[in-house]
Design a protein around this motif. Structure first.
Motif, PDB file in Angstrom:
ATOM      1  N   CYS A 164       0.832  -1.211   0.000  1.00 39.04           N
ATOM      2  CA  CYS A 164       0.000   0.000   0.000  1.00 39.04           C
ATOM      3  C   CYS A 164       0.864   1.257   0.000  1.00 39.04           C
ATOM      4  O   CYS A 164       0.551   2.242  -0.681  1.00 39.04           O
ATOM      5  N   GLU A 172      -7.525  -5.656   0.526  1.00 37.98           N
ATOM      6  CA  GLU A 172      -7.338  -5.046  -0.791  1.00 37.98           C
ATOM      7  C   GLU A 172      -8.542  -4.204  -1.178  1.00 37.98           C
ATOM      8  O   GLU A 172      -8.396  -3.104  -1.723  1.00 37.98           O
ATOM      9  N   GLU A 173      -9.736  -4.711  -0.891  1.00 32.72           N
ATOM     10  CA  GLU A 173     -10.954  -3.980  -1.231  1.00 32.72           C
ATOM     11  C   GLU A 173     -11.084  -2.721  -0.381  1.00 32.72           C
ATOM     12  O   GLU A 173     -11.450  -1.647  -0.885  1.00 32.72           O
ATOM     13  N   LYS A 178      -8.640  -0.138  -1.631  1.00 25.77           N
ATOM     14  CA  LYS A 178      -9.092   0.419  -2.905  1.00 25.77           C
ATOM     15  C   LYS A 178     -10.155   1.489  -2.679  1.00 25.77           C
ATOM     16  O   LYS A 178     -10.111   2.572  -3.274  1.00 25.77           O
ATOM     17  N   GLN A 179     -11.094   1.194  -1.785  1.00 23.43           N
ATOM     18  CA  GLN A 179     -12.161   2.148  -1.479  1.00 23.43           C
ATOM     19  C   GLN A 179     -11.600   3.397  -0.804  1.00 23.43           C
ATOM     20  O   GLN A 179     -12.026   4.522  -1.094  1.00 23.43           O
ATOM     21  N   GLU A 234      -9.853   5.546  -3.416  1.00 21.64           N
ATOM     22  CA  GLU A 234     -10.829   6.226  -4.276  1.00 21.64           C
ATOM     23  C   GLU A 234     -11.507   7.374  -3.532  1.00 21.64           C
ATOM     24  O   GLU A 234     -11.768   8.437  -4.104  1.00 21.64           O
ATOM     25  N   LYS A 237      -5.007   8.508  -7.415  1.00 19.77           N
ATOM     26  CA  LYS A 237      -4.862   7.909  -8.736  1.00 19.77           C
ATOM     27  C   LYS A 237      -3.391   7.645  -8.971  1.00 19.77           C
ATOM     28  O   LYS A 237      -2.556   8.537  -8.824  1.00 19.77           O
TER      29      LYS A 237
END
Length: 218
Positions: free
Chosen positions: A167, A202-203, A206-207, A210, A215
């Motif tokens: 990360c 991981e999810e 990712k959230q 975002e 990016k």
């Protein structure tokens, strides 16, 4: 301004030992304990002792170390970067010390006062390495504290630290400002991430990325 010099002679550090030659003089239980952490890193381990434990014989047979079935001679440590004297004979250990040179790191199992480095009680969880030392005062206490820490920092930390590393690399590659990057990495240190499985982590990451408008740079 405080000009007082430190009173300790011990400087904790992590040493990169890839390619080093480490000579262990002795083949008993103490030598075996000293060898164990060396087998986890990329060093050339040489054991000097007429007799050795069953574990050392096994490692020699597996070519994880080289055992020379002989008594110690000064020439045995000539090319060593690290020397460990771990025999049950104080006279032999002293001979090893006297044969060592100033540029070599040397540890005497029975004479910490003559050693210029100590072997801490250590355990690993992947990239997480925790070491405990009493500077040679009480190896038993160091092992006891290590055991307590190993129960707190269990096997789950191996995948968790790997997750944090990945990360961090991703966050560093984004166009986010430094404060936002720091906030994301701080968020990942919360306990709930440690108890997630790999997919959930991981999810969640990712959230989070975002949400912060992160990016990755191409």
């Amino acid at each position: 301004m405080n000009d007082q010099k430190g009173t300790s002679t011990i400087l904790p550090m992590m040493l990169s030992v890839k390619g080093y030659t480490v000579v262990i003089v002795g083949g008993g239980k103490i030598a075996t304990r000293r060898i164990l952490p060396l087998l986890e890193v990329e060093v050339n381990v040489i054991v000097i002792s007429p007799e050795v434990t069953a574990d050392i014989k096994t490692w020699h047979g597996q070519q994880r170390l080289h055992w020379k079935a002989k008594c110690f001679e000064p020439i045995d440590i000539k090319n060593a970067a690290i020397v460990i004297a771990a025999t049950n004979d104080p006279k032999v250990n002293l001979q090893v010390y006297e044969a060592s040179e100033k540029h070599q790191l040397i540890n005497l199992a029975d004479r910490p006062n003559l050693s210029n480095f100590y072997v801490p009680a250590t355990f690993r969880r992947g990239k997480l390495i925790l070491s405990v030392s009493t500077s040679g005062a009480s190896p038993g206490l160091a092992r006891q504290i290590k055991q307590q820490l190993s129960e707190i920092y269990d096997e789950n930390y191996e995948s968790y630290v790997e997750f944090l590393d990945q990360c961090r690399q991703i966050v560093k590659s984004t166009s986010l400002n430094q404060q936002t990057r720091n906030n994301i990495l701080k968020e990942l240190l919360k306990t709930r991430y440690r108890h997630m499985d790999e997919r959930e982590r991981e999810e969640a990451f990712k959230q989070l990325l975002e949400k912060e408008g992160g990016k990755q740079n191409e």
